[in-house]
Design a protein around this motif. Structure first.
Motif, PDB file in Angstrom:
ATOM      1  N   GLU A 195       0.816  -1.361   0.090  1.00  0.00           N
ATOM      2  CA  GLU A 195      -0.101  -0.015  -0.042  1.00  0.00           C
ATOM      3  C   GLU A 195       0.832   1.303  -0.053  1.00  0.00           C
ATOM      4  N   GLY A 196       0.470   2.217  -0.914  1.00  0.00           N
ATOM      5  CA  GLY A 196       1.175   3.569  -0.748  1.00  0.00           C
ATOM      6  C   GLY A 196       2.481   3.589  -1.315  1.00  0.00           C
ATOM      7  N   MET A 197       2.867   2.453  -2.009  1.00  0.00           N
ATOM      8  CA  MET A 197       4.380   2.600  -2.461  1.00  0.00           C
ATOM      9  C   MET A 197       4.127   2.636  -4.033  1.00  0.00           C
ATOM     10  N   THR A 198       5.236   3.206  -4.743  1.00  0.00           N
ATOM     11  CA  THR A 198       5.463   3.016  -6.291  1.00  0.00           C
ATOM     12  C   THR A 198       5.907   1.756  -6.412  1.00  0.00           C
ATOM     13  N   GLU A 242       9.588   1.732  -5.711  1.00  0.00           N
ATOM     14  CA  GLU A 242       9.768   1.699  -4.054  1.00  0.00           C
ATOM     15  C   GLU A 242       9.637   0.264  -3.599  1.00  0.00           C
ATOM     16  N   PRO A 281       1.619   3.395  -9.036  1.00  0.00           N
ATOM     17  CA  PRO A 281       1.398   2.961  -7.681  1.00  0.00           C
ATOM     18  C   PRO A 281       1.288   1.380  -7.807  1.00  0.00           C
TER      19      PRO A 281
END
Lengths: 276, 392
Positions: free
Chosen positions: A114-117, A120, A171
């Motif tokens: 969640e919330g990472m590209t 990342e 994302p």
């Protein structure tokens, strides 16, 4: 020990179905046992994985393939038996310690970050990053930055090799299931495993992407990574893997080339439920 | 700074939520300024509020580095806050039953050490287990700490509380006497209003300096940590601990570091509170503090340091702002006691319409200077605002 157990143990000891004559063994599983209550999930499983191979692990549903993966990678504690990675006994170790010995695994369902590209998410892969020590962030920031830059370059190179570099800044949760499988494989490669355990890499992946996945696995194998993969898609596994180990009711039924496995009576029985 | 040299470009580079928050802050600051200039808001009280807001910001930072980064559910914010407050109070206060009259800086160190030990003590048995167990254990811990403080009179003065706490700068060369040495000032910002600045004002100003220092240092540390590989492992643990384990991360160790770090920052807030209020009592350990801080972090956007800062300020705004509502005679009921209800309604509305919080992390978190062309427009690097689901 009950009589039934003793008989099973004897059977396992006398009749080892897996090929045990391999030279350069990267993973050795000996007499591994695990039960959940009355259910015996892994029943004296013994086999070896030779360095440089793509070894397939197949078996009907409930044969204990995933349990075996969890035991080998340290997610479950075995009730008995031993696991050796690169000649070191790792039985009962924590997953991160086993990873340090060069064994990395992936999961059946892609894990979402969640919330990472995507890039990342890729950067979680490399092991032993100096930036993973809290103190280094403040006392050796230059070192942290250098490794981060190198890791990012590696991540982008691998994404390129996997032909998904256009996803790098997307994302990580917004890409397709098949792409997630590719990202997961790519990330696992950043951890530089000697042996990579893939749990159903082709499940839920469309045929085009599946071919691509197979190509990637073959390419990485040629570059020196050993693979052990669970797969239900017979076509996929028979094209890719050699040797293939067949698991039934928690123990190794047989091991052989894809040809041998496909023509073996016992395997057909196991899959059709004919064997008593 | 870019804000000053190129305000238009700066504004255009912000995401929509950032623009909203900036506009809100500017409007609110304007309102406060009007209040100050017209004399409706006394400067000393205003500085007290800033101190309180800083304290809540610290508490939110602490919880954010546990829950927002790693997903650890800590219901004992008030306990760590209390450890900080009582730690320094018992060391430095004149009425302390155990030590007393030591320098506040000694109190600070003692409070932080005790908080770290307590965090380890609660973390060692629970962090290996599933997330829920920490939540349950921390819920109990908060009550245990409060009851110990209330009942162990020989050590803590019990319900009488600890009085006679010196200001934070007690014993420092110049700063200790600064409020007394400063001359009284009378300012006429507008015709007809006179604002008198005397010793209490200068004392309050020093407190604000202390809390801004604490907040600034904590923010700098957390921001760096958040953008590092260390922070990335924590975020992986929050999403999927098994994945982190499979990739060779010692998740227990990481969770412990995150838990202790957060607890230290919470204790820091407690230390500041003791020297702001100059009196601590077991009432300061009431669970409602924990509740407020959770609201602040969720409102700000779990996982975002800026969000935690913003959330902390908003909570103080609501807590103290509702006091003024009673001044409006046309409201037929006493509003201030409905504060908790208002906050509850706020949270329900927020969860319904913006579950990720006001200001969730807006950009990729990669070590600074590693990515040159950091994509910062919503369609590339910035993760899009999620519709429903997901909370960071």
């Amino acid at each position: 020990m009950t009589d039934a157990d003793a008989t099973a143990a004897d059977a396992a000891a006398t009749d080892v179905a897996a090929d045990q004559s391999k030279d350069d063994v990267v993973l050795r599983v000996e007499d591994l046992q695990k039960s959940f209550g009355a259910l015996t999930a892994t029943d004296h499983a013994t086999f070896e994985v030779e360095r440089g191979t793509i070894t397939g692990l197949i078996g009907p549903n409930g044969a204990g393939k995933s349990t075996l993966f969890n035991l080998v990678s340290g997610f479950y504690e075995p009730d008995g038996g031993r696991v050796e990675v690169n000649g070191t006994e790792v039985t009962g170790m924590e997953p991160y310690e086993i990873a340090d010995h060069g064994l990395i695994r992936t999961f059946q369902t892609p894990r979402k970050l969640e919330g990472m590209t995507v890039r990342e998410a890729m950067l979680v892969g490399p092991r032993k990053q100096p930036g993973e020590s809290f103190l280094n962030l403040f006392f050796r920031p230059g070192d942290v930055g250098e490794h981060e830059a190198a890791n990012l370059a590696d991540a982008e190179r691998i994404l390129e090799e996997f032909e998904i570099d256009h996803l790098a800044t997307q994302p990580a949760t917004k890409i397709s299931g098949g792409q997630m499988k590719l990202v997961e494989l790519a990330r696992a490669m950043l951890a530089e495993p000697e042996l990579l355990l893939l749990d159903e890499p082709a499940a839920g992946v469309n045929p085009t992407l599946r071919n691509k996945l197979a190509e990637q696995i073959r390419r990485l194998n040629e570059q020196g990574t050993t693979f052990l993969l669970i797969e239900h898609d017979m076509d996929f596994v028979m094209k890719l893997a050699d040797p293939v180990i067949v698991l039934d009711q928690g123990s190794v039924l047989m091991e052989g080339t894809p040809q041998e496995v496909q023509t073996d009576e016992r395997v057909i029985d196991a899959y059709l439920g004919g064997s008593p | 700074m870019r804000v000053l040299s190129d305000p238009k470009g700066y504004w255009a580079d912000l995401t929509r939520s950032e623009q909203g928050v900036v506009a809100f802050i500017v409007a609110f600051a304007g309102l406060l300024l009007v209040g100050l200039l017209t004399g409706a808001l006394a400067p000393t009280y205003f500085l007290y509020l800033v101190g309180l807001a800083g304290m809540y910001a610290l508490l939110s930072f602490g919880l954010n580095s546990q829950w927002g980064f790693t997903g650890l559910i800590n219901f004992s914010v008030a306990a760590f806050f209390g450890i900080g407050a009582y730690g320094t109070a018992l060391m430095s206060a004149s009425s302390s039953p155990i030590a007393g009259d030591l320098l506040p800086i000694v109190g600070l160190v003692v409070a932080l050490v005790v908080a770290a030990l307590l965090a380890l003590a609660i973390g060692i048995p629970t962090l290996r287990l599933r997330a829920d167990y920490l939540a349950i254990a921390s819920l109990g811990l908060a009550e245990v700490v409060r009851l110990v403080v209330l009942n162990e009179r020989q050590f803590t003065n019990g319900s009488a509380g600890v009085r006679g706490i010196p200001p934070f700068f007690e014993g420092f060369p110049v700063l200790a006497d600064l409020p007394q040495m400063m001359p009284g000032l009378a300012i006429r910002p507008l015709p007809g209003t006179t604002i008198v600045l005397e010793t209490p004002f200068w004392g309050a100003l020093l407190n604000v300096v202390v809390v801004l220092g604490f907040v600034g240092v904590s923010y700098a540390v957390l921001r760096r940590a958040h953008r590092s590989p260390w922070g990335r492992v924590l975020r992986t643990i929050r999403s999927d601990e098994d994945l982190a384990r499979a990739l060779g991360k010692n998740t227990y160790g990481f969770k412990m570091q995150s838990f202790v770090l957060g607890s230290l920052i919470m204790a820091l807030a407690g230390v500041f509170y003791a020297h702001l209020n100059l009196f601590v009592s077991p009432g300061d350990l009431d669970p409602v503090t924990t509740f407020y801080v959770w609201v602040a972090v969720i409102l700000g956007g779990s996982g975002s340091n800026r969000g935690a800062l913003f959330g902390g300020f908003v909570i103080v705004g609501i807590r103290e702002g509702t006091r003024f509502l009673n001044e409006f005679a046309w409201i037929p009921i006493d509003v201030a006691p409905l504060r908790l209800l208002l906050i509850g309604v706020l949270i329900v509305v927020l969860m319904r319409y913006r579950p990720q919080g006001v200001l969730p992390p807006q950009r990729e978190l990669i070590w600074p200077k590693v990515v040159d062309e950091a994509p910062d427009r919503p369609d590339s690097g910035v993760r899009e605002a999620k519709v429903g689901g997901g909370d960071d």
